[in-house]
Design a protein around this motif. Structure first.
Motif, PDB file in Angstrom:
ATOM      1  N   MET A 221       0.765  -1.226  -0.051  1.00  7.27           N
ATOM      2  CA  MET A 221       0.028   0.073   0.086  1.00  7.27           C
ATOM      3  C   MET A 221       0.929   1.242   0.102  1.00  7.27           C
ATOM      4  SD  MET A 221      -3.110  -1.246   0.362  1.00  7.27           S
ATOM      5  CE  MET A 221      -2.735  -2.669  -0.522  1.00  7.27           C
ATOM      6  N   LYS A 222       0.350   2.308  -0.541  1.00  9.58           N
ATOM      7  CA  LYS A 222       1.065   3.480  -0.398  1.00  9.58           C
ATOM      8  C   LYS A 222       0.773   4.347   0.623  1.00  9.58           C
ATOM      9  CE  LYS A 222       2.645   7.189  -3.496  1.00  9.58           C
ATOM     10  NZ  LYS A 222       4.002   7.098  -3.468  1.00  9.58           N
ATOM     11  N   LEU A 223       1.638   4.738   1.637  1.00 11.75           N
ATOM     12  CA  LEU A 223       1.396   5.417   2.926  1.00 11.75           C
ATOM     13  C   LEU A 223       1.967   6.738   2.895  1.00 11.75           C
ATOM     14  CD1 LEU A 223       2.288   2.362   5.352  1.00 11.75           C
ATOM     15  CD2 LEU A 223       0.018   2.924   3.966  1.00 11.75           C
ATOM     16  N   LEU A 224       1.452   7.637   3.518  1.00 10.61           N
ATOM     17  CA  LEU A 224       1.752   9.184   3.625  1.00 10.61           C
ATOM     18  C   LEU A 224       2.257   8.900   5.382  1.00 10.61           C
ATOM     19  CD1 LEU A 224       2.411  11.982   2.639  1.00 10.61           C
ATOM     20  CD2 LEU A 224      -0.101  12.249   3.148  1.00 10.61           C
ATOM     21  N   VAL A 225       3.454   9.388   5.353  1.00 14.13           N
ATOM     22  CA  VAL A 225       3.781   9.642   6.798  1.00 14.13           C
ATOM     23  C   VAL A 225       4.127  11.152   7.068  1.00 14.13           C
ATOM     24  CG1 VAL A 225       5.574   9.036   8.619  1.00 14.13           C
ATOM     25  CG2 VAL A 225       4.582   7.231   7.145  1.00 14.13           C
ATOM     26  N   VAL A 226       3.677  11.697   8.098  1.00 13.03           N
ATOM     27  CA  VAL A 226       3.986  13.142   8.378  1.00 13.03           C
ATOM     28  C   VAL A 226       4.558  13.086   9.680  1.00 13.03           C
ATOM     29  CG1 VAL A 226       3.076  15.575   8.034  1.00 13.03           C
ATOM     30  CG2 VAL A 226       2.022  13.550   7.194  1.00 13.03           C
ATOM     31  N   GLU A 227       5.799  13.331   9.989  1.00  8.20           N
ATOM     32  CA  GLU A 227       6.481  13.229  11.259  1.00  8.20           C
ATOM     33  C   GLU A 227       7.419  14.250  11.137  1.00  8.20           C
ATOM     34  OE1 GLU A 227       6.250  11.716  14.597  1.00  8.20           O
ATOM     35  OE2 GLU A 227       7.966  13.142  14.724  1.00  8.20           O
TER      36      GLU A 227
ATOM     37  N   GLU B  99       9.920  14.657  13.577  1.00 10.70           N
ATOM     38  CA  GLU B  99      11.336  14.280  14.154  1.00 10.70           C
ATOM     39  C   GLU B  99      11.838  13.184  13.175  1.00 10.70           C
ATOM     40  OE1 GLU B  99      10.507  12.225  18.141  1.00 10.70           O
ATOM     41  OE2 GLU B  99       8.709  13.547  18.297  1.00 10.70           O
ATOM     42  N   ALA B 100      13.353  13.724  12.875  1.00 10.64           N
ATOM     43  CA  ALA B 100      13.902  13.053  11.637  1.00 10.64           C
ATOM     44  C   ALA B 100      14.056  11.557  11.941  1.00 10.64           C
ATOM     45  CB  ALA B 100      15.168  13.923  11.323  1.00 10.64           C
ATOM     46  N   LEU B 101      14.525  11.216  13.144  1.00  4.86           N
ATOM     47  CA  LEU B 101      15.002   9.868  13.450  1.00  4.86           C
ATOM     48  C   LEU B 101      13.751   8.884  13.496  1.00  4.86           C
ATOM     49  CD1 LEU B 101      17.486   8.519  14.451  1.00  4.86           C
ATOM     50  CD2 LEU B 101      16.813   8.757  16.771  1.00  4.86           C
ATOM     51  N   LEU B 102      12.484   9.545  14.044  1.00  6.21           N
ATOM     52  CA  LEU B 102      11.252   8.502  13.942  1.00  6.21           C
ATOM     53  C   LEU B 102      10.809   8.652  12.641  1.00  6.21           C
ATOM     54  CD1 LEU B 102       9.188   7.317  15.515  1.00  6.21           C
ATOM     55  CD2 LEU B 102       8.210   9.390  16.226  1.00  6.21           C
ATOM     56  N   ARG B 103      10.872   9.458  11.641  1.00  7.61           N
ATOM     57  CA  ARG B 103      10.379   9.468  10.520  1.00  7.61           C
ATOM     58  C   ARG B 103      11.326   8.416   9.908  1.00  7.61           C
ATOM     59  NH1 ARG B 103      11.102  14.474   9.241  1.00  7.61           N
ATOM     60  NH2 ARG B 103      13.172  14.271   8.086  1.00  7.61           N
ATOM     61  N   HIS B 104      12.538   8.478   9.885  1.00  8.10           N
ATOM     62  CA  HIS B 104      13.343   7.481   9.214  1.00  8.10           C
ATOM     63  C   HIS B 104      12.821   6.231   9.835  1.00  8.10           C
ATOM     64  CE1 HIS B 104      16.833   6.059   7.360  1.00  8.10           C
ATOM     65  NE2 HIS B 104      17.056   5.240   8.358  1.00  8.10           N
ATOM     66  N   HIS B 105      12.864   5.976  10.820  1.00 11.74           N
ATOM     67  CA  HIS B 105      12.588   4.485  11.526  1.00 11.74           C
ATOM     68  C   HIS B 105      11.252   4.258  10.904  1.00 11.74           C
ATOM     69  CE1 HIS B 105      12.647   1.451  14.334  1.00 11.74           C
ATOM     70  NE2 HIS B 105      11.483   1.966  14.868  1.00 11.74           N
ATOM     71  N   LEU B 106      10.206   4.944  10.918  1.00  9.80           N
ATOM     72  CA  LEU B 106       8.812   4.689  10.373  1.00  9.80           C
ATOM     73  C   LEU B 106       8.866   4.156   9.011  1.00  9.80           C
ATOM     74  CD1 LEU B 106       6.409   7.087  12.109  1.00  9.80           C
ATOM     75  CD2 LEU B 106       6.456   4.859  12.470  1.00  9.80           C
ATOM     76  N   SER B 107       9.633   5.218   8.383  1.00 11.11           N
ATOM     77  CA  SER B 107       9.913   4.832   6.840  1.00 11.11           C
ATOM     78  C   SER B 107      10.488   3.376   6.681  1.00 11.11           C
ATOM     79  CB  SER B 107      10.700   6.128   6.318  1.00 11.11           C
ATOM     80  OG  SER B 107      10.714   5.893   4.864  1.00 11.11           O
ATOM     81  N   SER B 108      11.438   3.296   7.199  1.00 11.35           N
ATOM     82  CA  SER B 108      12.188   1.980   6.865  1.00 11.35           C
ATOM     83  C   SER B 108      11.473   0.671   7.327  1.00 11.35           C
ATOM     84  CB  SER B 108      13.715   1.972   7.436  1.00 11.35           C
ATOM     85  OG  SER B 108      13.521   2.299   8.576  1.00 11.35           O
TER      86      SER B 108
ATOM     87  N   LEU C 106       8.169   0.273   7.761  1.00 14.45           N
ATOM     88  CA  LEU C 106       7.005   0.517   6.861  1.00 14.45           C
ATOM     89  C   LEU C 106       7.228  -0.406   5.548  1.00 14.45           C
ATOM     90  CD1 LEU C 106       4.809   3.463   8.360  1.00 14.45           C
ATOM     91  CD2 LEU C 106       4.235   0.919   8.599  1.00 14.45           C
ATOM     92  N   SER C 107       8.315   0.279   5.046  1.00 17.25           N
ATOM     93  CA  SER C 107       8.919  -0.103   3.760  1.00 17.25           C
ATOM     94  C   SER C 107       9.139  -1.805   3.720  1.00 17.25           C
ATOM     95  CB  SER C 107      10.196   0.557   3.105  1.00 17.25           C
ATOM     96  OG  SER C 107       9.946   1.869   3.262  1.00 17.25           O
ATOM     97  N   GLU C 108       9.813  -2.224   4.962  1.00 19.90           N
ATOM     98  CA  GLU C 108      10.021  -3.512   5.103  1.00 19.90           C
ATOM     99  C   GLU C 108       9.035  -4.340   5.080  1.00 19.90           C
ATOM    100  OE1 GLU C 108      12.388  -3.966   8.731  1.00 19.90           O
ATOM    101  OE2 GLU C 108      13.960  -2.805   7.877  1.00 19.90           O
ATOM    102  N   GLN C 109       7.798  -3.831   5.636  1.00 18.10           N
ATOM    103  CA  GLN C 109       6.586  -4.346   5.741  1.00 18.10           C
ATOM    104  C   GLN C 109       5.782  -4.628   4.067  1.00 18.10           C
ATOM    105  OE1 GLN C 109       5.720  -5.894   8.685  1.00 18.10           O
ATOM    106  NE2 GLN C 109       7.400  -4.880   9.343  1.00 18.10           N
ATOM    107  N   GLY C 110       6.612  -3.999   3.081  1.00 19.76           N
ATOM    108  CA  GLY C 110       5.919  -4.113   1.714  1.00 19.76           C
ATOM    109  C   GLY C 110       5.130  -2.911   1.433  1.00 19.76           C
TER     110      GLY C 110
END
Ligand code: CA
Length: 225
Positions: free
Chosen positions: A1-7, A9-18, A20-24
């Protein structure tokens, strides 16, 4: 699915992004509400994760704006611990669920998956069309209980078509499910992947579930449960 993440805090944004990407998922991660509005106007998202405490326009105003622009995808908010007013206001503004910071990624993922399922009218962690069954948690397809080996991209296309059963899905929309950047998108690649997926499905099933709608896209014709 295509997700929009708005955060912000750079570290948390990066963590969420990686994660969620790992989850496909294909993740569009941005640091501000303004940028999120721009992305939402440009692309088709299936869900948004919105931190409420953002610099500039607030997360609450972002949610109100998205809803006033008729964006109907589920929205999961991130709020600070103990700030119950935020949760209430967030839900009133049009969010669907919330996760309190700091959170375990597993909790966020479980809530996000439940929202994605409900958005398509499915309440179980699987989608089936006759003998074909997708396990949405394990990202795995089977026919009559036997594993159907699909590549990650083939699986994503099949899941997206089944979630949007009996609707014509444009090739561009499928591309967005696979590639985060416009430059990588090529409708010919989608044709090749759909062709491969069809051959695998048709070798196992006694029906042809994916129909081409000329000039428009693809249609999953079977009823899914
Ligand atoms: Ca914040």
């Amino acid at each position: 699915m295509k997700l929009l993440v708005v955060e912000d805090e750079a570290l948390l944004r990066h963590h969420l992004s990686s994660r969620l990407s790992e989850q496909g998922h294909v993740v569009d991660a941005v640091a501000s509400a303004e940028e999120a509005l721009y992305r939402a106007a440009e692309y088709n998202h299936d869900l948004a994760v919105v931190d409420l405490g953002l610099p500039g326009m607030s997360g609450l105003d972002l949610i109100r704006q998205l809803r006033s622009l008729d964006k109907r995808f589920p929205i999961l908010i991130l709020t600070a611990r103990g700030n119950w007013q935020d949760k209430v206001e967030g839900l009133a503004a049009g969010a669907d669920d919330y996760v309190v910071k700091p959170f375990q990624f597993e909790e966020l993922e479980a809530r996000l998956n439940a929202l994605l399922r409900r958005a398509c009218g499915f309440t179980q962690a699987s989608i089936s069309a006759g003998a074909l069954v997708l396990d949405l948690n394990r990202k795995h397809a089977s026919v009559d209980g036997q594993p159907l080996p699909l590549t990650a991209f083939e699986y994503r296309i099949l899941e997206y078509l089944m979630r949007h059963q009996q609707q014509v899905v444009a090739k561009e929309r499928l591309s967005e499910q696979l590639y985060p950047d416009d430059e990588d998108r090529d409708p010919n690649v989608i044709e090749v992947l759909v062709g491969r997926l069809r051959r695998k499905l048709e070798a196992q099933l006694d029906y042809k579930p994916i129909e081409t709608v000329r000039g428009q896209g693809y249609l999953f014709t079977e009823r899914c449960r």
